[in-house]
Design a protein around this motif. Structure first.
Motif, mmCIF file in Angstrom:
data_model
loop_
_atom_site.group_PDB
_atom_site.id
_atom_site.type_symbol
_atom_site.label_atom_id
_atom_site.label_comp_id
_atom_site.label_asym_id
_atom_site.label_seq_id
_atom_site.Cartn_x
_atom_site.Cartn_y
_atom_site.Cartn_z
ATOM 1 N N SER A 190 33.396 94.260 23.918
ATOM 2 C CA SER A 190 34.637 93.490 23.819
ATOM 3 C C SER A 190 35.605 93.945 24.910
ATOM 4 O O SER A 190 35.772 95.143 25.155
ATOM 5 C CB SER A 190 35.283 93.697 22.446
ATOM 6 N N THR A 191 36.274 92.982 25.553
ATOM 7 C CA THR A 191 37.216 93.319 26.621
ATOM 8 C C THR A 191 38.568 93.719 26.041
ATOM 9 O O THR A 191 38.874 93.449 24.875
ATOM 10 C CB THR A 191 37.409 92.124 27.565
ATOM 11 N N LYS A 196 43.285 92.822 22.307
ATOM 12 C CA LYS A 196 44.716 92.572 22.120
ATOM 13 C C LYS A 196 44.952 91.239 21.411
ATOM 14 O O LYS A 196 45.803 91.128 20.526
ATOM 15 C CB LYS A 196 45.425 92.575 23.477
ATOM 16 N N LEU A 197 44.204 90.210 21.824
ATOM 17 C CA LEU A 197 44.364 88.881 21.221
ATOM 18 C C LEU A 197 43.963 88.892 19.741
ATOM 19 O O LEU A 197 44.636 88.294 18.902
ATOM 20 C CB LEU A 197 43.532 87.852 21.994
ATOM 21 N N ARG A 267 37.709 84.271 19.406
ATOM 22 C CA ARG A 267 37.920 85.054 20.635
ATOM 23 C C ARG A 267 36.606 85.503 21.275
ATOM 24 O O ARG A 267 36.599 86.367 22.164
ATOM 25 C CB ARG A 267 38.783 86.282 20.320
ATOM 26 N N LYS A 268 35.498 84.919 20.848
ATOM 27 C CA LYS A 268 34.176 85.157 21.448
ATOM 28 C C LYS A 268 33.739 86.627 21.348
ATOM 29 O O LYS A 268 33.104 87.166 22.270
ATOM 30 C CB LYS A 268 34.161 84.720 22.920
ATOM 31 N N CYS A 269 34.095 87.262 20.246
ATOM 32 C CA CYS A 269 33.673 88.641 20.019
ATOM 33 C C CYS A 269 32.698 88.697 18.843
ATOM 34 O O CYS A 269 32.503 87.707 18.138
ATOM 35 C CB CYS A 269 34.879 89.537 19.731
ATOM 36 N N SER A 270 32.131 89.869 18.625
ATOM 37 C CA SER A 270 31.186 90.059 17.520
ATOM 38 C C SER A 270 31.490 91.370 16.809
ATOM 39 O O SER A 270 32.016 92.320 17.406
ATOM 40 C CB SER A 270 29.738 90.080 18.037
#
Length: 283
Positions: A190-191, A196-197, A267-270
């Motif tokens: 994750s970036t 943060k988002l 947010r395209k995370c996992s």
């Protein structure tokens, strides 16, 4: 009454007369003391605001104790009618009472602890309590020696009252607001922007939901990166539900869990899960 009337015609000798008089006196004494004991409870509950001063459980204790006292007084009065002196018997039982008292220290300790529980209003019937490492359940009855607690598997457990004096008791029913305290693990890929988002979205979701969540300066919403764990970047989510009811709390938790999953997916995370990497060295 019929017995009293019938005895009038049976007084043919002095012995029979004295015997019947004692029976009549005994019955009359029993009826008087029994009547008094039956009036104790209605009398107590007719006193204005008595339940605001004393708990219902403590009132039951006092009423039962007074009934026992009146029983003893009535029994003593009947013995006196039959010519049995009570005072010498009590004096003779003095040493025996001391011996019993020394051997029943735990009984008195439990009795005093039970009285303190009721006077201090630590809990009452129906409250959910926890004694760490000992018991967790619903209070069903507070007795002279022990308290009956219904565990969540529906078994009934009796706990000596001195346990409530010697251990910390948590009264779950007194909770003003139930707390959610979660650690959410996200993958290391994750970036920073995504993290943060996600934190911002979760915090907004909770703060804007005034119906389900209780947000004040003393109960703030915390959504922050907590630590870099072995297999995940952990985000701490801490907030307070706007209820103390357990079933409502479960509904609120369920809705928040779904909202968080939707935010993470958006947010395209996992979510991370425990994993290990195995490196094989070639010679």
């Amino acid at each position: 009454m019929a017995f009293f009337i019938s005895t009038i015609f049976l007084k043919e000798s002095l012995i029979i007369k004295n015997f019947i008089d004692k029976i009549n006196g005994s019955l009359f004494t029993i009826i008087i003391f029994w009547s008094i004991s039956q009036f104790i409870q209605p009398l107590f509950f007719r006193i204005k605001n008595i339940e605001n001063i004393l708990t219902k459980d403590l009132l039951e204790w006092i009423i039962n104790a007074l009934k026992i006292v009146f029983f003893i007084l009535g029994f003593s009065a009947v013995l006196e009618i039959w010519g049995i002196r009570v005072a010498p018997i009590i004096a003779g039982l003095g040493l025996f009472g001391v011996a019993v008292a020394l051997g029943a220290q735990d009984l008195f300790k439990n009795l005093i602890s039970g009285i303190l529980v009721l006077v201090e209003k630590r809990f009452k019937k129906g409250d959910v309590i926890i004694i760490e490492g000992i018991i967790e359940g619903v209070v069903e009855k507070i007795g002279f020696r022990s308290t009956a607690i219904r565990k969540f598997d529906k078994s009934l457990c009796y706990i000596p009252n001195n346990q409530f004096a010697e251990n910390a008791v948590t009264n779950i029913s007194k909770i003003s607001n139930r707390r959610i305290n979660w650690l959410i693990g996200l993958e290391y890929k994750s970036t920073t922007k995504q993290l943060k988002l996600i934190c911002g979205d979760i915090q907004k979701k909770i703060v804007n939901n005034k119906k389900d969540f209780f947000v004040t300066s003393s109960t703030p919403v915390i959504v922050k990166i907590n630590e870099f764990a072995a297999s995940s970047i952990d985000i701490l989510v801490r907030c307070f539900a706007n209820t103390n009811d357990y079933e409502e709390f479960l509904v609120i938790k369920d809705k928040l869990a779904i909202d968080i999953k939707e935010i993470v997916e958006k947010r395209k995370c996992s979510f991370a899960f425990p994993s290990q990497s195995l490196y094989i060295e070639k010679n």
